[in-house]
Design a protein around this motif. Structure first.
Motif, mmCIF file in Angstrom:
data_model
loop_
_atom_site.group_PDB
_atom_site.id
_atom_site.type_symbol
_atom_site.label_atom_id
_atom_site.label_comp_id
_atom_site.label_asym_id
_atom_site.label_seq_id
_atom_site.Cartn_x
_atom_site.Cartn_y
_atom_site.Cartn_z
ATOM 1 N N LEU A 5 0.827 -1.215 0.000
ATOM 2 C CA LEU A 5 0.000 0.000 0.000
ATOM 3 C C LEU A 5 0.857 1.259 0.000
ATOM 4 O O LEU A 5 0.491 2.259 -0.628
ATOM 5 N N ILE A 6 1.985 1.212 0.675
ATOM 6 C CA ILE A 6 2.911 2.357 0.643
ATOM 7 C C ILE A 6 3.430 2.551 -0.774
ATOM 8 O O ILE A 6 3.480 3.678 -1.284
ATOM 9 N N LEU A 7 3.784 1.454 -1.451
ATOM 10 C CA LEU A 7 4.254 1.555 -2.836
ATOM 11 C C LEU A 7 3.152 2.052 -3.762
ATOM 12 O O LEU A 7 3.419 2.816 -4.703
ATOM 13 N N ALA A 8 1.918 1.638 -3.514
ATOM 14 C CA ALA A 8 0.796 2.120 -4.327
ATOM 15 C C ALA A 8 0.586 3.620 -4.119
ATOM 16 O O ALA A 8 0.293 4.350 -5.075
ATOM 17 N N CYS A 9 0.750 4.095 -2.899
ATOM 18 C CA CYS A 9 0.639 5.535 -2.641
ATOM 19 C C CYS A 9 1.766 6.308 -3.305
ATOM 20 O O CYS A 9 1.544 7.398 -3.855
ATOM 21 N N VAL A 10 2.976 5.751 -3.286
ATOM 22 C CA VAL A 10 4.102 6.392 -3.978
ATOM 23 C C VAL A 10 3.842 6.423 -5.477
ATOM 24 O O VAL A 10 4.129 7.421 -6.151
ATOM 25 N N LEU A 13 1.416 9.229 -6.126
ATOM 26 C CA LEU A 13 2.083 10.534 -6.034
ATOM 27 C C LEU A 13 2.942 10.805 -7.268
ATOM 28 O O LEU A 13 2.938 11.916 -7.808
ATOM 29 N N CYS A 14 3.680 9.791 -7.723
ATOM 30 C CA CYS A 14 4.494 9.950 -8.938
ATOM 31 C C CYS A 14 3.621 10.214 -10.160
ATOM 32 O O CYS A 14 3.969 11.032 -11.013
ATOM 33 N N ALA A 15 2.494 9.524 -10.253
ATOM 34 C CA ALA A 15 1.580 9.725 -11.380
ATOM 35 C C ALA A 15 1.047 11.148 -11.394
ATOM 36 O O ALA A 15 0.976 11.780 -12.454
ATOM 37 N N ASN A 16 0.690 11.666 -10.240
ATOM 38 C CA ASN A 16 0.188 13.038 -10.187
ATOM 39 C C ASN A 16 1.281 14.046 -10.472
ATOM 40 O O ASN A 16 1.041 15.057 -11.135
ATOM 41 N N PHE A 17 2.494 13.779 -10.009
ATOM 42 C CA PHE A 17 3.605 14.678 -10.312
ATOM 43 C C PHE A 17 3.917 14.673 -11.810
ATOM 44 O O PHE A 17 4.128 15.733 -12.407
ATOM 45 N N LEU A 18 3.937 13.488 -12.420
ATOM 46 C CA LEU A 18 4.213 13.398 -13.858
ATOM 47 C C LEU A 18 3.120 14.069 -14.687
ATOM 48 O O LEU A 18 3.394 14.582 -15.772
ATOM 49 N N ALA A 19 1.900 14.068 -14.186
ATOM 50 C CA ALA A 19 0.803 14.716 -14.917
ATOM 51 C C ALA A 19 0.949 16.226 -14.923
ATOM 52 O O ALA A 19 0.444 16.903 -15.816
ATOM 53 N N MET A 20 1.645 16.782 -13.934
ATOM 54 C CA MET A 20 1.828 18.234 -13.863
ATOM 55 C C MET A 20 2.917 18.745 -14.795
ATOM 56 O O MET A 20 2.940 19.928 -15.114
ATOM 57 N N LEU A 21 3.803 17.866 -15.223
ATOM 58 C CA LEU A 21 4.895 18.284 -16.096
ATOM 59 C C LEU A 21 4.411 18.392 -17.540
ATOM 60 O O LEU A 21 3.583 17.595 -17.981
#
Length: 81
Positions: A5-10, A13-21
């Motif tokens: 679950l920690i890896l799924a949350c990471v 977070l990475c998916a949302n960060f990549l969407a902002m770029l």
């Protein structure tokens, strides 16, 4: 909270960060990479936490990657006709 679950949350977070770029290809290469990492991660989450939590994580991943899911649905609908 389990490691999966920690890896799924990471992953989320990475998916949302990549969407902002900004992206020249409408984020498709990033979506393919996220799918390639997310499918085994989804299996790991389901293995450690059970099918109901796995379905919740699947729904969260589908909401993040909604356009690949929409195009997959269109492709399947056209293939079945």
């Amino acid at each position: 909270m389990t490691l999966s679950l920690i890896l799924a949350c990471v992953w989320a977070l990475c998916a949302n960060f990549l969407a902002m770029l900004p992206s020249k290809d409408n984020h498709w290469r990033r979506a393919y990479a996220l799918i390639a990492v997310g499918i085994p991660l989804l299996g790991y989450v389901t293995y450690e936490n059970g099918p109901w939590i796995g379905l919740l994580v699947l729904a969260a991943g589908m909401s993040v990657l909604r356009w690949p899911v929409v195009y997959l649905g269109r492709w399947l609908r056209a293939a079945l006709r």
